[in-house]
Motif scaffolding. Structure first.
Motif, PDB file in Angstrom:
ATOM      1  N   ARG A 190       0.813  -1.213   0.000  1.00 23.99           N
ATOM      2  CA  ARG A 190       0.000   0.000   0.000  1.00 23.99           C
ATOM      3  C   ARG A 190       0.849   1.267   0.000  1.00 23.99           C
ATOM      4  O   ARG A 190       0.330   2.361   0.143  1.00 23.99           O
ATOM      5  N   ARG A 207       2.332   4.183  -1.622  1.00 29.31           N
ATOM      6  CA  ARG A 207       1.958   4.847  -2.863  1.00 29.31           C
ATOM      7  C   ARG A 207       3.117   5.685  -3.388  1.00 29.31           C
ATOM      8  O   ARG A 207       3.941   6.170  -2.634  1.00 29.31           O
ATOM      9  N   PRO A 220       2.102   4.296 -12.274  1.00 32.75           N
ATOM     10  CA  PRO A 220       1.707   4.226 -10.869  1.00 32.75           C
ATOM     11  C   PRO A 220       1.060   5.502 -10.360  1.00 32.75           C
ATOM     12  O   PRO A 220       0.206   5.455  -9.472  1.00 32.75           O
ATOM     13  N   ARG A 221       1.446   6.627 -10.912  1.00 32.61           N
ATOM     14  CA  ARG A 221       0.864   7.898 -10.483  1.00 32.61           C
ATOM     15  C   ARG A 221      -0.507   8.124 -11.132  1.00 32.61           C
ATOM     16  O   ARG A 221      -1.399   8.691 -10.514  1.00 32.61           O
ATOM     17  N   GLN A 227      -3.754   6.191  -9.671  1.00 30.96           N
ATOM     18  CA  GLN A 227      -4.357   6.730  -8.449  1.00 30.96           C
ATOM     19  C   GLN A 227      -5.629   7.505  -8.764  1.00 30.96           C
ATOM     20  O   GLN A 227      -6.487   7.686  -7.900  1.00 30.96           O
ATOM     21  N   ARG A 228      -5.775   7.944  -9.997  1.00 26.90           N
ATOM     22  CA  ARG A 228      -6.963   8.697 -10.425  1.00 26.90           C
ATOM     23  C   ARG A 228      -8.069   7.770 -10.916  1.00 26.90           C
ATOM     24  O   ARG A 228      -9.091   8.233 -11.403  1.00 26.90           O
ATOM     25  N   ARG A 270      -8.322   3.353 -12.391  1.00 30.22           N
ATOM     26  CA  ARG A 270      -7.563   2.495 -13.294  1.00 30.22           C
ATOM     27  C   ARG A 270      -7.786   2.812 -14.765  1.00 30.22           C
ATOM     28  O   ARG A 270      -6.843   3.073 -15.509  1.00 30.22           O
ATOM     29  N   GLY A 291      -6.719   6.288 -15.695  1.00 24.91           N
ATOM     30  CA  GLY A 291      -5.270   6.375 -15.729  1.00 24.91           C
ATOM     31  C   GLY A 291      -4.674   5.719 -16.950  1.00 24.91           C
ATOM     32  O   GLY A 291      -3.752   6.250 -17.574  1.00 24.91           O
ATOM     33  N   ASP A 338      -9.247  -1.136  -4.590  1.00 24.11           N
ATOM     34  CA  ASP A 338      -8.241  -0.108  -4.720  1.00 24.11           C
ATOM     35  C   ASP A 338      -7.431  -0.346  -5.989  1.00 24.11           C
ATOM     36  O   ASP A 338      -6.823  -1.383  -6.162  1.00 24.11           O
ATOM     37  N   TRP A 378      -4.647   0.916  -7.011  1.00 25.13           N
ATOM     38  CA  TRP A 378      -3.198   0.770  -6.871  1.00 25.13           C
ATOM     39  C   TRP A 378      -2.839  -0.628  -6.387  1.00 25.13           C
ATOM     40  O   TRP A 378      -2.019  -1.313  -6.962  1.00 25.13           O
ATOM     41  N   SER A 413       7.543   1.433  -7.100  1.00 20.57           N
ATOM     42  CA  SER A 413       6.703   2.462  -6.473  1.00 20.57           C
ATOM     43  C   SER A 413       7.557   3.492  -5.775  1.00 20.57           C
ATOM     44  O   SER A 413       7.770   3.431  -4.570  1.00 20.57           O
TER      45      SER A 413
END
Length: 304
Positions: free
Chosen positions: A7, A9, A159-160, A163-164, A166, A169, A284, A286, A303
């Motif tokens: 987890r 991030r 990866p960034r 977060q918005r 899947r 992103g 989630d 991520w 990450s």
């Protein structure tokens, strides 16, 4: 290898990464703009200077990602978090790479069927052993260049973006990937002989679709190397095989992996990715995308 918290991030840094990557891409093309070079036909050979500029452009995302990560975490830690070290068992990595190699080839085959039915493509013969060996050698030599792109896109940017959400992103990442190619596309790189105002929008849509599929492969396998394999398969096998199999000069806009004829198959693949995520529920993005049994090692290694 030490297993990091799933987890954990990624930190900030998307804005600087995109700015440096885009500016760097345009700067690497300056010699071609100054020299007045432009690819005007699919039959036109790429001169050494253009090839060198394109290779440097492909390394920009990786160098940017490594520089930003090393600045925050140190060079040794950057090697770990960006996935420069193997993070999953060899058997898993090899299975992921093998599966990823088939994805662009399957999409291209479906697109060529559409092009053939539309009269845009004429398959004539299968490639000979010599051609296949040449393609394999070229692919092996070119792996560092594709790793140069995917280390940035899949190891740092993705990866960034997830977060918005899947799918948001993945689609946004594909669109960014396509827009990043604009300096090369404007010089006729992907669609020679076509107007810039047509080539760049087509390139962005194509990259958004293909980039989403490649990123989904990366999420599904937990391996940056799988994304590299998919990119290698796209450029080093699907594109040249399209030309080798045809009996006439191929227009990349109408036939091949980057053509509009491949959009339906790629769009169906993107829809399949969306449905797969819907069936898995709203977990989630991520943890689901980068964690789990298959990707637990990768989660700790990419990450920042």
């Amino acid at each position: 290898m030490k297993r990091a918290n799933l987890r954990e991030r990624p930190g900030p840094g998307l804005g600087p990464f995109l700015v440096v990557s885009f500016v760097g891409a345009w700067l690497t093309m300056v010699p071609l703009w100054v020299g007045g070079w432009r690819r005007t036909s699919a039959a036109q050979e790429t001169p050494p200077l253009a090839a060198l500029c394109m290779m440097l452009m492909m390394l920009v995302p990786a160098l940017t990602a490594f520089g930003l990560t090393a600045r925050r975490r140190g060079a040794r830690e950057a090697v770990r978090v960006l996935g420069l070290l193997r993070s999953t068992p060899w058997r898993h990595e090899l299975r992921c790479v093998a599966a990823a190699l088939t994805v662009p080839l399957g999409l291209t085959a479906a697109g060529l069927a559409v092009s053939t039915l539309a009269g845009w493509y004429e398959p004539a013969h299968l490639p000979g052993p010599g051609a296949v060996v040449s393609l394999v050698l070229s692919a092996v030599v070119s792996v560092p260049l594709y790793f140069g792109e995917e280390l940035g896109w899949q190891g740092y940017m993705l990866p960034r973006l997830v977060q918005r959400g899947r799918m948001r992103g993945l689609l946004l990442g594909g669109a960014i990937w396509g827009a990043w190619h604009a300096p090369m596309t404007a010089l006729g790189g992907s669609y020679p002989g076509h107007a810039v105002l047509l080539g760049i929008p087509v390139a962005v849509v194509t990259a958004m679709l293909l980039g989403t599929v490649i990123a989904a492969v990366r999420l599904a396998t937990g391996s940056v190397w799988a994304a590299v394999a998919a990119h290698v398969s796209l450029n080093e096998f699907a594109l040249p095989l399209t030309r080798h199999v045809s009996g006439t000069l191929v227009d990349p806009l109408l036939a091949g992996p980057l053509s509009i004829a491949t959009w339906p198959a790629t769009a169906l693949a993107v829809a399949g990715v969306w449905l797969a995520y819907r069936r898995r529920g709203g977990g989630d993005g991520w943890v689901d995308g980068f964690g789990g049994e298959a990707g637990s090692g990768a989660a700790g290694s990419i990450s920042p």
